[in-house]
Design a protein around this motif. Structure first.
Motif, PDB file in Angstrom:
ATOM      1  N   ALA A 110      20.772 -18.738   6.285  1.00  0.00           N
ATOM      2  CA  ALA A 110      21.802 -20.110   6.652  1.00  0.00           C
ATOM      3  C   ALA A 110      20.885 -20.253   8.515  1.00  0.00           C
ATOM      4  CB  ALA A 110      23.405 -20.687   7.026  1.00  0.00           C
ATOM      5  N   ARG A 111      21.465 -19.879   8.724  1.00  0.00           N
ATOM      6  CA  ARG A 111      20.882 -19.528  10.970  1.00  0.00           C
ATOM      7  C   ARG A 111      19.389 -19.713  10.889  1.00  0.00           C
ATOM      8  NH1 ARG A 111      18.817 -16.792  14.802  1.00  0.00           N
ATOM      9  NH2 ARG A 111      18.244 -15.187  13.890  1.00  0.00           N
ATOM     10  N   LEU A 112      18.738 -19.419  10.475  1.00  0.00           N
ATOM     11  CA  LEU A 112      17.243 -19.187  10.672  1.00  0.00           C
ATOM     12  C   LEU A 112      16.910 -20.467   9.854  1.00  0.00           C
ATOM     13  CD1 LEU A 112      16.353 -15.756   8.466  1.00  0.00           C
ATOM     14  CD2 LEU A 112      15.859 -16.791  10.958  1.00  0.00           C
ATOM     15  N   LEU A 113      17.471 -20.892   8.892  1.00  0.00           N
ATOM     16  CA  LEU A 113      17.145 -22.782   8.764  1.00  0.00           C
ATOM     17  C   LEU A 113      17.344 -23.543   9.624  1.00  0.00           C
ATOM     18  CD1 LEU A 113      17.768 -22.564   5.180  1.00  0.00           C
ATOM     19  CD2 LEU A 113      15.434 -22.454   5.443  1.00  0.00           C
ATOM     20  N   LYS A 114      18.607 -22.981   9.638  1.00  0.00           N
ATOM     21  CA  LYS A 114      18.974 -23.991  10.999  1.00  0.00           C
ATOM     22  C   LYS A 114      18.374 -24.401  12.597  1.00  0.00           C
ATOM     23  CE  LYS A 114      23.013 -25.568  13.849  1.00  0.00           C
ATOM     24  NZ  LYS A 114      24.439 -24.950  14.726  1.00  0.00           N
ATOM     25  N   VAL A 115      17.892 -23.090  12.882  1.00  0.00           N
ATOM     26  CA  VAL A 115      16.857 -23.257  14.737  1.00  0.00           C
ATOM     27  C   VAL A 115      15.492 -23.729  14.263  1.00  0.00           C
ATOM     28  CG1 VAL A 115      16.248 -20.586  14.165  1.00  0.00           C
ATOM     29  CG2 VAL A 115      16.514 -21.865  15.719  1.00  0.00           C
ATOM     30  N   MET A 116      14.972 -22.899  12.536  1.00  0.00           N
ATOM     31  CA  MET A 116      13.607 -23.745  12.315  1.00  0.00           C
ATOM     32  C   MET A 116      13.367 -24.968  12.114  1.00  0.00           C
ATOM     33  SD  MET A 116      11.213 -22.242   8.553  1.00  0.00           S
ATOM     34  CE  MET A 116      12.436 -23.147   7.631  1.00  0.00           C
ATOM     35  N   LEU A 117      14.812 -25.397  11.282  1.00  0.00           N
ATOM     36  CA  LEU A 117      14.276 -27.419  11.063  1.00  0.00           C
ATOM     37  C   LEU A 117      14.890 -27.684  12.357  1.00  0.00           C
ATOM     38  CD1 LEU A 117      15.926 -27.014   7.851  1.00  0.00           C
ATOM     39  CD2 LEU A 117      13.191 -27.264   8.330  1.00  0.00           C
ATOM     40  N   ARG A 118      15.663 -27.607  12.742  1.00  0.00           N
ATOM     41  CA  ARG A 118      16.098 -28.320  14.320  1.00  0.00           C
ATOM     42  C   ARG A 118      15.263 -28.204  15.801  1.00  0.00           C
ATOM     43  NH1 ARG A 118      22.566 -28.771  14.306  1.00  0.00           N
ATOM     44  NH2 ARG A 118      23.025 -28.815  12.205  1.00  0.00           N
ATOM     45  N   SER A 119      15.302 -26.596  15.898  1.00  0.00           N
ATOM     46  CA  SER A 119      14.393 -26.488  17.135  1.00  0.00           C
ATOM     47  C   SER A 119      12.911 -25.967  16.612  1.00  0.00           C
ATOM     48  CB  SER A 119      14.597 -25.487  17.860  1.00  0.00           C
ATOM     49  OG  SER A 119      16.304 -26.316  17.905  1.00  0.00           O
ATOM     50  N   SER A 120      12.332 -25.932  15.867  1.00  0.00           N
ATOM     51  CA  SER A 120      11.053 -25.377  14.966  1.00  0.00           C
ATOM     52  C   SER A 120      11.337 -23.365  15.966  1.00  0.00           C
ATOM     53  CB  SER A 120       9.542 -26.392  16.193  1.00  0.00           C
ATOM     54  OG  SER A 120       8.831 -26.328  15.281  1.00  0.00           O
ATOM     55  N   ASP A 121      11.704 -22.993  15.206  1.00  0.00           N
ATOM     56  CA  ASP A 121      11.817 -21.815  16.056  1.00  0.00           C
ATOM     57  C   ASP A 121      10.785 -21.190  14.705  1.00  0.00           C
ATOM     58  OD1 ASP A 121      13.143 -19.612  17.600  1.00  0.00           O
ATOM     59  OD2 ASP A 121      12.348 -18.572  15.616  1.00  0.00           O
ATOM     60  N   ASP A 122       9.711 -20.608  15.518  1.00  0.00           N
ATOM     61  CA  ASP A 122       8.186 -19.664  14.900  1.00  0.00           C
ATOM     62  C   ASP A 122       9.313 -18.506  14.667  1.00  0.00           C
ATOM     63  OD1 ASP A 122       6.867 -21.817  15.253  1.00  0.00           O
ATOM     64  OD2 ASP A 122       5.950 -21.249  17.346  1.00  0.00           O
ATOM     65  N   ASP A 123      10.285 -17.620  15.215  1.00  0.00           N
ATOM     66  CA  ASP A 123      10.394 -16.621  14.867  1.00  0.00           C
ATOM     67  C   ASP A 123      11.167 -16.729  13.123  1.00  0.00           C
ATOM     68  OD1 ASP A 123       9.505 -15.326  16.583  1.00  0.00           O
ATOM     69  OD2 ASP A 123      10.947 -15.006  17.967  1.00  0.00           O
ATOM     70  N   ALA A 124      11.876 -17.762  13.142  1.00  0.00           N
ATOM     71  CA  ALA A 124      12.244 -17.310  12.043  1.00  0.00           C
ATOM     72  C   ALA A 124      11.606 -17.724  10.838  1.00  0.00           C
ATOM     73  CB  ALA A 124      13.500 -18.589  12.053  1.00  0.00           C
ATOM     74  N   ALA A 125      10.298 -18.846  11.122  1.00  0.00           N
ATOM     75  CA  ALA A 125       9.719 -19.659   9.831  1.00  0.00           C
ATOM     76  C   ALA A 125       8.807 -18.516   9.741  1.00  0.00           C
ATOM     77  CB  ALA A 125       8.449 -20.622  10.979  1.00  0.00           C
ATOM     78  N   THR A 126       8.285 -17.406  10.527  1.00  0.00           N
ATOM     79  CA  THR A 126       7.501 -16.037  10.493  1.00  0.00           C
ATOM     80  C   THR A 126       8.418 -15.050   9.146  1.00  0.00           C
ATOM     81  OG1 THR A 126       6.595 -16.443  12.503  1.00  0.00           O
ATOM     82  CG2 THR A 126       6.580 -13.612  10.828  1.00  0.00           C
ATOM     83  N   ASN A 127       9.080 -15.171   9.862  1.00  0.00           N
ATOM     84  CA  ASN A 127      11.008 -14.124   8.940  1.00  0.00           C
ATOM     85  C   ASN A 127      10.670 -14.571   7.432  1.00  0.00           C
ATOM     86  OD1 ASN A 127      12.990 -12.922   7.314  1.00  0.00           O
ATOM     87  ND2 ASN A 127      13.761 -12.910   9.052  1.00  0.00           N
ATOM     88  N   LEU A 128      10.884 -15.995   7.305  1.00  0.00           N
ATOM     89  CA  LEU A 128      10.957 -16.563   5.935  1.00  0.00           C
ATOM     90  C   LEU A 128       9.368 -16.963   5.123  1.00  0.00           C
ATOM     91  CD1 LEU A 128      13.793 -19.635   6.459  1.00  0.00           C
ATOM     92  CD2 LEU A 128      14.303 -17.338   5.790  1.00  0.00           C
ATOM     93  N   TRP A 129       8.546 -16.814   6.149  1.00  0.00           N
ATOM     94  CA  TRP A 129       7.618 -16.987   5.129  1.00  0.00           C
ATOM     95  C   TRP A 129       7.045 -15.455   5.024  1.00  0.00           C
ATOM     96  CZ3 TRP A 129       3.657 -20.351   4.197  1.00  0.00           C
ATOM     97  CH2 TRP A 129       2.368 -19.442   4.039  1.00  0.00           C
ATOM     98  N   ASN A 130       7.404 -13.881   5.250  1.00  0.00           N
ATOM     99  CA  ASN A 130       7.302 -13.479   5.284  1.00  0.00           C
ATOM    100  C   ASN A 130       7.758 -12.410   3.720  1.00  0.00           C
ATOM    101  OD1 ASN A 130       4.520 -12.770   6.549  1.00  0.00           O
ATOM    102  ND2 ASN A 130       6.454 -11.822   8.038  1.00  0.00           N
TER     103      ASN A 130
END
Length: 312
Positions: A110-130
């Protein structure tokens, strides 16, 4: 977003419920309305009207689609089916895929989605992508939403989620799916975060260009940028960055076979605008190689403003 994405070890994710069936994509797009066809279809926005579609500056490539949910029609389009490098716009699909496969989100996800979608966080995206299987995420979502131009990154660059290909038409189809077809849980979570998009990305770039700068609230937005290096000219919040935002060529050092506009920076502004989120908008742009962040932002914001003013 960063112009590159590191590859991490993939971790399997439990399967979950799927969202509902997407709307059928029409075989052909209607032509843009003429000035005599523009009319108030209800819920019209109070703004000055432009006499013609926005002019795209020389050296800039733009693709856009605007869907009017009141009339049920596409009311503006240019290069609607042209493929662009996705940059961070693909984060919407990463989020939807996770929600499709996960019945109950962990606090960390839930934290990763929040920071990825609101603030375009790349590390969160990479985590979920992998964890989601990298390009398999795109394959699954393109099949489910019937996205014709949305394809995974080249096989030689599986960890580069920013190298996903997509079109303005496919991005608008994704927003329509979120509004009209998605499971309410997925719709409310994804759009809830996009409605609260922050001014600053976690990488220090100011993501308030395009729609946020040109269109009055309410709006929900997902921005994307790639090819502008790791350091913004002015770090969002006012601190001058060391290096002055010079464009990095790290992303372009190897062969770019299969990556749209390889070697050119891209800047995208997409989202829902107007009363009751009347319009779904995708404006995707590629800029001259070596072009600066500030000049590119100015061009995209002007295009978004003129496109908005030309709407019925």
């Amino acid at each position: 977003m960063k112009p590159w994405v590191a590859v991490a070890a993939a971790v399997p994710l439990a399967t979950g419920c799927a969202v509902s069936e997407p709307p059928r994509t029409p075989a052909a797009e209607p032509p843009p309305p003429s000035s005599t066809q523009a009319r108030d279809a209800g819920g019209a926005l109070d703004r000055p009207r432009a006499a013609r579609p926005p002019a795209v500056p020389p050296g800039t490539t733009a693709g856009y689609v605007v869907f009017d949910r009141v009339s049920g029609k596409i009311v503006a389009h240019r290069n609607a089916r042209r493929k662009f490098r996705s940059a961070s716009v693909v984060k919407i699909l990463i989020a939807l895929d996770l929600l499709n496969r996960t019945k109950t989100l962990s606090a960390e996800d839930a934290r990763l989605l929040k920071v990825m979608l609101r603030s375009s966080d790349d590390d969160a995206a990479t985590n979920l992508w992998n964890r989601g299987g990298k390009g398999a995420i795109v394959t699954r979502m393109a099949r489910e939403l019937r996205l014709r131009e949305t394809t995974p990154p080249p096989a030689s660059k599986p960890g580069f989620w920013g190298y996903v290909s997509l079109s303005a038409y496919d991005v608008v189809t994704t927003y329509r799916h979120l509004l009209d077809r998605a499971d309410p849980r997925a719709r409310d979570l994804v759009l809830g975060h996009l409605r609260k998009a922050t001014r600053c990305g976690t990488d220090g770039f100011d993501q308030s260009f395009g729609i946020p700068a040109a269109v009055p609230r309410p709006w929900a937005v997902k921005q994307g940028w790639s090819g502008f290096g790791l350091t913004p000219p002015v770090r969002c919040g006012g601190d001058v960055s060391a290096g002055g935002g010079a464009i990095s060529q790290v992303a372009f050092a190897a062969s770019g076979t299969g990556v749209p506009d390889y070697g050119r920076p891209v800047l995208h502004t997409t989202g829902l605008v107007g009363k009751d989120e009347r319009y779904a908008v995708a404006l995707l742009t590629a800029h001259p190689a070596g072009g600066s962040w500030n000049a590119s932002v100015k061009r995209v914001t002007t295009l978004a403003r003129d496109l908005y003013r030309a709407l019925p």
